[in-house]
Design a protein around this motif. Structure first.
Motif, mmCIF file in Angstrom:
data_model
loop_
_atom_site.group_PDB
_atom_site.id
_atom_site.type_symbol
_atom_site.label_atom_id
_atom_site.label_comp_id
_atom_site.label_asym_id
_atom_site.label_seq_id
_atom_site.Cartn_x
_atom_site.Cartn_y
_atom_site.Cartn_z
ATOM 1 N N VAL A 1 0.836 -1.190 0.000
ATOM 2 C CA VAL A 1 0.000 0.000 0.000
ATOM 3 C C VAL A 1 0.880 1.252 0.000
ATOM 4 C CG1 VAL A 1 -1.741 1.319 1.262
ATOM 5 C CG2 VAL A 1 -1.891 -1.175 1.163
ATOM 6 N N LEU A 2 0.658 2.099 -0.975
ATOM 7 C CA LEU A 2 1.370 3.370 -1.058
ATOM 8 C C LEU A 2 0.548 4.517 -0.491
ATOM 9 C CD1 LEU A 2 2.809 3.112 -4.682
ATOM 10 C CD2 LEU A 2 3.971 2.589 -2.537
ATOM 11 N N PHE A 3 -0.761 4.397 -0.608
ATOM 12 C CA PHE A 3 -1.619 5.507 -0.190
ATOM 13 C C PHE A 3 -3.030 4.985 0.063
ATOM 14 C CE2 PHE A 3 -4.844 8.672 -1.360
ATOM 15 C CZ PHE A 3 -4.539 9.678 -0.463
ATOM 16 N N GLY A 4 -3.713 5.591 1.036
ATOM 17 C CA GLY A 4 -5.135 5.346 1.231
ATOM 18 C C GLY A 4 -5.427 4.268 2.245
ATOM 19 N N ARG A 5 -6.669 3.900 2.223
ATOM 20 C CA ARG A 5 -7.158 2.893 3.159
ATOM 21 C C ARG A 5 -8.264 2.110 2.464
ATOM 22 N NH1 ARG A 5 -9.446 7.751 4.067
ATOM 23 N NH2 ARG A 5 -11.693 7.862 4.409
ATOM 24 N N PRO A 6 -8.543 0.927 2.912
ATOM 25 C CA PRO A 6 -9.616 0.151 2.293
ATOM 26 C C PRO A 6 -10.956 0.868 2.415
ATOM 27 C CG PRO A 6 -8.260 -1.230 3.717
ATOM 28 C CD PRO A 6 -7.844 0.184 3.966
ATOM 29 N N ALA A 7 -11.821 0.620 1.430
ATOM 30 C CA ALA A 7 -13.138 1.250 1.437
ATOM 31 C C ALA A 7 -13.921 0.815 2.670
ATOM 32 C CB ALA A 7 -13.911 0.875 0.175
ATOM 33 N N GLY A 8 -14.712 1.733 3.188
ATOM 34 C CA GLY A 8 -15.524 1.434 4.359
ATOM 35 C C GLY A 8 -16.778 0.666 3.985
ATOM 36 N N PRO A 9 -17.695 0.514 4.930
ATOM 37 C CA PRO A 9 -18.932 -0.209 4.663
ATOM 38 C C PRO A 9 -19.808 0.565 3.690
ATOM 39 C CG PRO A 9 -19.033 0.869 6.794
ATOM 40 C CD PRO A 9 -17.626 1.031 6.294
ATOM 41 N N PRO A 10 -20.816 -0.080 3.109
ATOM 42 C CA PRO A 10 -21.717 0.635 2.193
ATOM 43 C C PRO A 10 -22.460 1.751 2.899
ATOM 44 C CG PRO A 10 -22.516 -1.596 2.639
ATOM 45 C CD PRO A 10 -21.153 -1.491 3.238
ATOM 46 N N LEU A 11 -22.843 2.750 2.133
ATOM 47 C CA LEU A 11 -23.639 3.841 2.677
ATOM 48 C C LEU A 11 -25.071 3.358 2.906
ATOM 49 C CD1 LEU A 11 -22.462 6.715 0.307
ATOM 50 C CD2 LEU A 11 -21.696 6.279 2.640
ATOM 51 N N THR A 12 -25.722 3.933 3.901
ATOM 52 C CA THR A 12 -27.106 3.575 4.193
ATOM 53 C C THR A 12 -27.999 4.786 3.955
ATOM 54 O OG1 THR A 12 -26.437 1.965 5.862
ATOM 55 C CG2 THR A 12 -28.710 2.740 5.943
ATOM 56 N N SER A 13 -28.972 4.637 3.080
ATOM 57 C CA SER A 13 -29.911 5.720 2.801
ATOM 58 C C SER A 13 -31.108 5.622 3.735
ATOM 59 C CB SER A 13 -30.383 5.652 1.340
ATOM 60 O OG SER A 13 -31.357 4.644 1.191
ATOM 61 N N THR A 14 -31.917 6.668 3.726
ATOM 62 C CA THR A 14 -33.141 6.671 4.529
ATOM 63 C C THR A 14 -34.300 6.021 3.793
ATOM 64 O OG1 THR A 14 -33.843 8.814 3.659
ATOM 65 C CG2 THR A 14 -32.430 8.823 5.631
ATOM 66 N N LEU A 15 -34.103 5.696 2.528
ATOM 67 C CA LEU A 15 -35.188 5.173 1.703
ATOM 68 C C LEU A 15 -35.657 3.813 2.194
ATOM 69 C CD1 LEU A 15 -33.740 6.097 -1.802
ATOM 70 C CD2 LEU A 15 -35.599 7.259 -0.587
ATOM 71 N N SER A 16 -36.928 3.578 2.009
ATOM 72 C CA SER A 16 -37.509 2.276 2.300
ATOM 73 C C SER A 16 -37.890 1.625 0.974
ATOM 74 C CB SER A 16 -38.760 2.417 3.182
ATOM 75 O OG SER A 16 -39.510 1.223 3.183
ATOM 76 N N SER A 17 -37.290 0.483 0.674
ATOM 77 C CA SER A 17 -37.625 -0.211 -0.578
ATOM 78 C C SER A 17 -39.111 -0.522 -0.649
ATOM 79 C CB SER A 17 -36.817 -1.504 -0.684
ATOM 80 O OG SER A 17 -35.435 -1.233 -0.807
ATOM 81 N N ARG A 18 -39.685 -0.897 0.487
ATOM 82 C CA ARG A 18 -41.109 -1.244 0.506
ATOM 83 C C ARG A 18 -41.978 -0.019 0.228
ATOM 84 N NH1 ARG A 18 -45.020 -1.046 4.364
ATOM 85 N NH2 ARG A 18 -43.537 -0.381 5.947
ATOM 86 N N VAL A 19 -41.705 1.095 0.920
ATOM 87 C CA VAL A 19 -42.497 2.305 0.716
ATOM 88 C C VAL A 19 -42.293 2.842 -0.700
ATOM 89 C CG1 VAL A 19 -42.926 4.661 1.514
ATOM 90 C CG2 VAL A 19 -42.448 2.850 3.170
ATOM 91 N N GLN A 20 -41.050 2.791 -1.192
ATOM 92 C CA GLN A 20 -40.768 3.257 -2.544
ATOM 93 C C GLN A 20 -41.539 2.435 -3.574
ATOM 94 O OE1 GLN A 20 -38.901 5.919 -3.707
ATOM 95 N NE2 GLN A 20 -39.609 5.343 -5.750
ATOM 96 N N ALA A 21 -41.552 1.128 -3.392
ATOM 97 C CA ALA A 21 -42.278 0.261 -4.331
ATOM 98 C C ALA A 21 -43.773 0.573 -4.312
ATOM 99 C CB ALA A 21 -42.031 -1.202 -3.985
ATOM 100 N N GLU A 22 -44.322 0.803 -3.121
ATOM 101 C CA GLU A 22 -45.744 1.119 -3.025
ATOM 102 C C GLU A 22 -46.048 2.478 -3.653
ATOM 103 O OE1 GLU A 22 -46.167 0.778 1.156
ATOM 104 O OE2 GLU A 22 -46.462 -1.390 1.140
ATOM 105 N N ALA A 23 -45.163 3.436 -3.449
ATOM 106 C CA ALA A 23 -45.347 4.758 -4.048
ATOM 107 C C ALA A 23 -45.294 4.679 -5.565
ATOM 108 C CB ALA A 23 -44.284 5.723 -3.527
ATOM 109 N N GLN A 24 -44.342 3.916 -6.089
ATOM 110 C CA GLN A 24 -44.210 3.802 -7.534
ATOM 111 C C GLN A 24 -45.412 3.091 -8.139
ATOM 112 O OE1 GLN A 24 -41.396 5.226 -9.174
ATOM 113 N NE2 GLN A 24 -42.906 5.037 -10.820
ATOM 114 N N THR A 25 -45.878 2.037 -7.488
ATOM 115 C CA THR A 25 -47.064 1.331 -7.973
ATOM 116 C C THR A 25 -48.278 2.251 -7.986
ATOM 117 O OG1 THR A 25 -46.251 -0.795 -7.164
ATOM 118 C CG2 THR A 25 -48.611 -0.624 -7.552
ATOM 119 N N ALA A 26 -48.402 3.080 -6.952
ATOM 120 C CA ALA A 26 -49.547 3.989 -6.862
ATOM 121 C C ALA A 26 -49.536 5.016 -7.987
ATOM 122 C CB ALA A 26 -49.559 4.687 -5.501
ATOM 123 N N VAL A 27 -48.408 5.640 -8.260
ATOM 124 C CA VAL A 27 -48.376 6.655 -9.322
ATOM 125 C C VAL A 27 -48.456 6.009 -10.705
ATOM 126 C CG1 VAL A 27 -47.148 8.353 -7.919
ATOM 127 C CG2 VAL A 27 -45.836 6.777 -9.346
#
Length: 516
Positions: A212-238
């Motif tokens: 390793v010359l520079f940097g650090r390993p990537a951290g954990p994935p980012l976590t969004s506030t989105l809800s896959s379930r709510v998003q799916a229901e919203a998309q189905t509704a529109v």
């Protein structure tokens, strides 16, 4: 300097005077005293031109200034491709056929790999050129070693429940479900890419070994506030709507953005977040706030609701000119009596509606990583006509579905909301706001509940403890109108907008489909 020496010439002593001029000192233009000859100037010029070309991604020019252009071009291009950015290489010191320089690779703001290096010059066909070797790129790049950037793997972005939304593919974040939140996915990917750049790991690889010359390993994935379930229901509704449709959902207790959905007819632009539309009677939430806070009336004050009313030069009608006998303010709100609210607004100070809109967050402004938002725009009316138009959500008043959802969430929570799209990445509050007083919020909640139980949104009566407000807002030449519903159920605030529906009933139907 002058000095004397006595010598014996033909038996006689003779004084010989010699004048020596410090030519080296007078002609030297370099810190170490190297003579500033034409050759040294040419050497310095070659170094400067080589480093400038390399810094500006001009591989052709840079490689042509070496003694091995084909291999130099290959090596420089390979490094640039692997690291993904161009270096900034600057001369530190040139002394004859040797030059020291500094290299900086900026992967992201605050993520800069800097090191010192050197190069040698040789003559080729009568000209000074850089002696090419891979170590000219990095001092440890020799003996078959190669530069590598460790790629990212696995998930890039998760939803609030840990479900993968974006995964790394060829070091780029790609949607796991290609149909998921097309309005939001590009912004999610941009933030993931920026954070990945901030954790670049550069290594020297020799065979199977990495240093390793520079940097650090990537951290954990980012976590969004989105809800896959709510998003799916919203998309189905529109998607089930017969008109261009948008829906935004926010959790009042946290400010978490749960879903942002648009159907294909609404187009690809993120108008659910940034579009400016007349809110129609949904803005009566603000008008009622102003009336209650200024003590112009209480929710039980009995007021007239004629089919139309003339206020100054402006004639204000109810929808289809319906009229009702005098009724309490809360009932006028539930049945959306334009004439009642226009008359009340005509007696309010010019800044009353602006103050109320501010308290509901409609004039607030935020910077949310990954997305642009525009809650709305409400300014002080210039005259009485603008005042009464604003009172019923027409004229110059504008909001977005995002802005009205923020207003509904504020009523539900009883406090100012800071909308956010990430757990762990902060939203910047550019224009803050403060919610209405508790006493006003309490009356608003009751009035919005009556809209569903005994008013214009009874189509939601079977959808649980829903409270809200309908709206129909004319646009263009006034022959067409958009339909709105904004409200909340428990810890879920949302707004629905249907363009050109000419009624709020289709928006209520979409809201019912969403809540089911």
């Amino acid at each position: 300097m002058t000095w004397r020496r006595w010598v014996l010439v033909g038996g006689a002593l003779v004084v010989v005077g010699i004048l020596v001029v410090a030519v080296v000192v007078l002609k030297s233009g370099s810190p170490d005293g190297t003579a500033d000859t034409a050759a040294s100037r040419e050497q310095a010029d070659v170094v400067a031109r080589y480093l400038s070309a390399w810094s500006h991604a001009d591989v052709k020019t840079a490689s042509a200034l070496t003694d091995d252009p084909p291999n130099a071009a290959e090596g420089l291009l390979k490094a640039r491709t692997e690291l993904g950015v161009d270096p900034a290489a600057t001369v530190v010191k040139t002394a004859g056929k040797t030059a020291n320089f500094r290299v900086s690779w900026t992967f992201a703001p605050g993520t800069v790999w800097t090191y010192d290096n050197s190069l040698s010059l040789v003559q080729a066909q009568g000209k000074w050129v850089v002696r090419w070797a891979p170590s000219v790129i990095h001092p440890q790049l020799f003996g078959g070693a190669v530069l590598r950037v460790l790629g990212h793997s696995g998930n890039a972005v998760l939803d609030r429940d840990g479900k993968p939304l974006l995964a790394w593919q060829a070091d780029q974040p790609q949607a796991v479900d290609g149909n998921f939140a097309p309005i939001l996915t590009p912004g999610l990917g941009r933030v993931a890419t920026e954070k990945a750049a901030a954790s670049k790991t550069v290594v020297i690889r020799i065979g199977e070994d990495d240093k390793v010359l520079f940097g650090r390993p990537a951290g954990p994935p980012l976590t969004s506030t989105l809800s896959s379930r709510v998003q799916a229901e919203a998309q189905t509704a529109v998607d089930g709507a017969s008109f261009p449709a948008m829906l935004v959902a926010i959790q009042p207790s946290t400010g978490d953005i749960l879903a942002v959905a648009q159907n294909a007819a609404a187009g690809p632009a993120p108008n659910a977040l940034t579009g400016g539309y007349a809110p129609g009677s949904t803005f009566k939430m603000a008008t009622a706030t102003a009336v209650l806070e200024r003590n112009a009336a209480s929710s039980d004050t009995v007021l007239p609701c004629p089919g139309s009313v003339q206020i100054g030069q402006r004639n204000i009608p109810n929808d289809d000119n319906f009229s009702l006998p005098p009724l309490p303010l809360h009932s006028a709100f539930a049945h959306s009596c334009n004439t009642t609210f226009a008359q009340l607004a005509s007696g309010l100070p010019a800044d009353a509606l602006v103050d109320a809109a501010n308290q509901l967050g409609i004039n607030a402004d935020f910077t949310i990583p990954g997305i642009a938002t525009e809650a709305g725009k409400v300014v002080a009316p210039a005259n009485s006509a603008e005042q009464v138009e604003a009172a019923i959500g027409q004229g110059k008043v504008q909001t977005s579905p995002f802005g009205l959802t923020l207003a509904a969430a504020t009523v539900a929570a009883g406090k100012a909301i800071t909308p956010r799209l990430w757990h762990g990445l902060d939203t910047t509050i550019n224009t803050p706001y403060q919610a209405p007083p508790d006493a006003v919020v309490g009356q608003l909640r009751s009035m919005m509940r009556e809209v569903v139980t005994d008013g214009t949104a009874t189509g939601l009566a079977g959808s649980g403890n829903v409270a809200g407000k309908t709206g129909t807002a004319q646009f263009g030449d006034g022959t067409q109108a958009n339909g709105w519903f904004t409200g909340y159920r428990d810890d879920l605030a949302f707004s629905v907008l249907l363009l050109g529906s000419n009624s709020s009933k289709p928006a209520v139907s979409v809201a019912a489909a969403f809540l089911r």
